[in-house]
Design an enzyme around this catalytic site. Structure first.
Site, mmCIF file in Angstrom:
data_model
loop_
_atom_site.group_PDB
_atom_site.id
_atom_site.type_symbol
_atom_site.label_atom_id
_atom_site.label_comp_id
_atom_site.label_asym_id
_atom_site.label_seq_id
_atom_site.Cartn_x
_atom_site.Cartn_y
_atom_site.Cartn_z
ATOM 1 N N LYS A 181 37.899 28.999 41.063
ATOM 2 C CA LYS A 181 39.145 29.585 40.879
ATOM 3 C C LYS A 181 40.066 29.359 42.184
ATOM 4 O O LYS A 181 39.750 29.551 43.252
ATOM 5 C CB LYS A 181 39.136 31.064 40.224
HETATM 6 C C1 LIG Z 1 39.479 30.644 30.642
HETATM 7 C C2 LIG Z 1 38.345 31.747 31.142
HETATM 8 N N1 LIG Z 1 38.054 32.998 30.986
HETATM 9 C C3 LIG Z 1 37.010 33.507 31.346
HETATM 10 C C4 LIG Z 1 36.169 32.879 32.429
HETATM 11 C C5 LIG Z 1 35.048 33.979 32.897
HETATM 12 O O1 LIG Z 1 35.118 34.143 34.237
HETATM 13 P P1 LIG Z 1 33.822 34.320 34.989
HETATM 14 O O2 LIG Z 1 33.163 33.379 35.422
HETATM 15 O O3 LIG Z 1 34.555 34.940 36.321
HETATM 16 O O4 LIG Z 1 33.173 35.606 34.416
HETATM 17 C C6 LIG Z 1 36.488 31.711 32.728
HETATM 18 C C7 LIG Z 1 35.538 31.206 33.686
HETATM 19 O O5 LIG Z 1 35.643 30.207 34.155
HETATM 20 C C8 LIG Z 1 37.320 31.028 32.211
HETATM 21 O O6 LIG Z 1 37.784 29.689 32.482
#
Ligand SMILES: Cc1ncc(COP(=O)(O)O)c(C=O)c1O
Length: 376
Positions: A181
């Site tokens: 990210k």
């Molecule tokens: C659209 C979206 N939502 C939620 C997440 C979840 O994030 P995390 O990996 O921090 O749990 C991601 C992770 O890539 C994502 O791309």
């Protein structure tokens, strides 16, 4: 080609990490966690921000605090990372997969409207690749049906809709700070909101059902421990200092790249809505229409990566194609656009937009050559 690596760090991370080490408060009650939440709330133009371990549990917490649970349905786009749907399933509700628009890659508001039933409790628009979903249509739709809207802003730290930042456009915003990210501590997440009671509720879920300012051994609701520690907060605070400049660089380079390739027939970049006043450019997304030449997106992907440009040939299936959802546990609305994108869409990671102008022109050149090869 000098495409920058990601993530990046400097002495500033070390300085803040040292501050945490010396403080003796390494856990979730570190002063730096508080500082991070305050800084992120201000950054997202929101009154409140609550940190948590990742951008999946933030969605779960937001759904729980919005009262979503067993027997409820939540509308999600068929194209996203699995967390958007998995969080819905984890709180015991049913994800309802709806189609996306052909070029924004975001939830189609008309499809969302058609999917609403008596059981629908919430909508989770994803700001895919950092392009804001059509909030001008989704918010009135939700209001008309009394639905909670939770923005999945995992991709969109700093993107804006008519001057208002992602995360502050609806009841709550959910952010991820996972390794890829634009703001990262390897793992991490944040919920933003302008609703004080909602903020207190999610904070309490995150911190063992405690009340902010309440006693350590006093627990008021069914929470858990989703706290981040001081070390993550230190890294994120340092990363936040760089984010505005990085967002500006990505914006400049994305404009240059898209302009250089604007006339390539068969290549279409993600459509950015006119209401979008700032874009973080987490992904540079596009679609390849090479069928007339009997060629495929995969050939484009191969041609591009062979020239040293990082590229992902989209997801292998819409979310409902995962084995997890093959035997039910979800509702699937017709998703022809999502199915098409599986075969013809691609993205470049944002680090491809963090180089200098010369690198960006080289990437544009490589994309041009890949297109010529595929469309020849
Ligand atoms: C659209 C979206 N939502 C939620 C997440 C979840 O994030 P995390 O990996 O921090 O749990 C991601 C992770 O890539 C994502 O791309």
């Amino acid at each position: 080609m000098q495409i920058p690596n990601w993530p990046v760090s400097s002495e500033r991370e070390l300085e803040l990490l040292r501050e945490v080490l010396d403080s003796g408060r390494w856990g979730g009650h570190s002063d730096l966690v508080k500082k991070l939440e305050q800084a992120f709330a201000a950054f997202a133009h929101c009154k409140h921000a609550v940190s948590a371990m990742n951008g999946t549990v933030t969605l779960e917490m937001a759904l729980s605090a919005a009262g979503v649970g067993a027997g409820d349905e939540v509308i999600v786009p068929a194209i996203s990372f699995v967390s958007t749907a998995m969080a819905v399933s984890r709180v015991g509700a049913t994800p309802v997969f709806v189609d996306i628009e052909p070029l924004s890659f975001n939830m189609d508001a008309e499809r969302a409207a058609a999917a609403i039933t008596k059981r629908t409790k919430a909508i989770i628009p994803v700001h895919f690749g950092a392009a804001i979903a059509d909030m001008d249509r989704l918010l009135p739709l939700a209001a008309e049906h009394g639905l909670a809207v939770i923005e999945d802003a995992a991709h969109a730290q700093g993107s804006e809709w008519n001057g208002r930042r992602a995360g502050g456009l609806a009841l709550a915003g959910s952010f991820s700070f996972q390794n890829s990210k634009v703001l990262t501590a390897g793992e991490g997440g944040m919920i933003t909101t302008n609703d004080a009671a909602f903020a207190e509720h999610v904070w309490s879920i995150m911190d063992q059902g405690r009340k902010p300012g309440g006693g350590w051994f006093h627990h008021y609701l069914l929470g858990t421990n989703y706290r981040i520690g001081g070390f993550q907060a230190a890294v994120l605070l340092a990363q936040m200092e760089r984010l505005p400049e990085q967002n500006a660089r990505r914006t400049r380079n994305a404009a240059l790249l898209r302009a250089e390739l604007a006339d390539v027939r068969g290549l279409q970049f993600q459509e950015i809505p006119k209401q979008q006043s700032a874009n973080t450019w987490y992904l540079l997304l596009g679609r390849i229409d090479a069928r007339r030449m009997g060629r495929t997106r995969d050939e484009f992907h191969r041609a591009l990566t062979a020239r040293g440009v990082p590229c992902t040939p989209f997801y292998p299936h819409p979310l409902y194609g995962n084995p997890l959802y093959q035997d039910g546990g979800c509702r699937v609305e017709p998703c022809p656009v999502s199915e098409e994108c599986i075969g013809d869409a691609f993205w470049l990671p944002h680090r491809a937009l963090l180089g200098d102008e010369e690198t960006t022109r080289q990437i544009a050149g490589a994309m041009m050559k890949a297109c010529q090869e595929v469309f020849a």
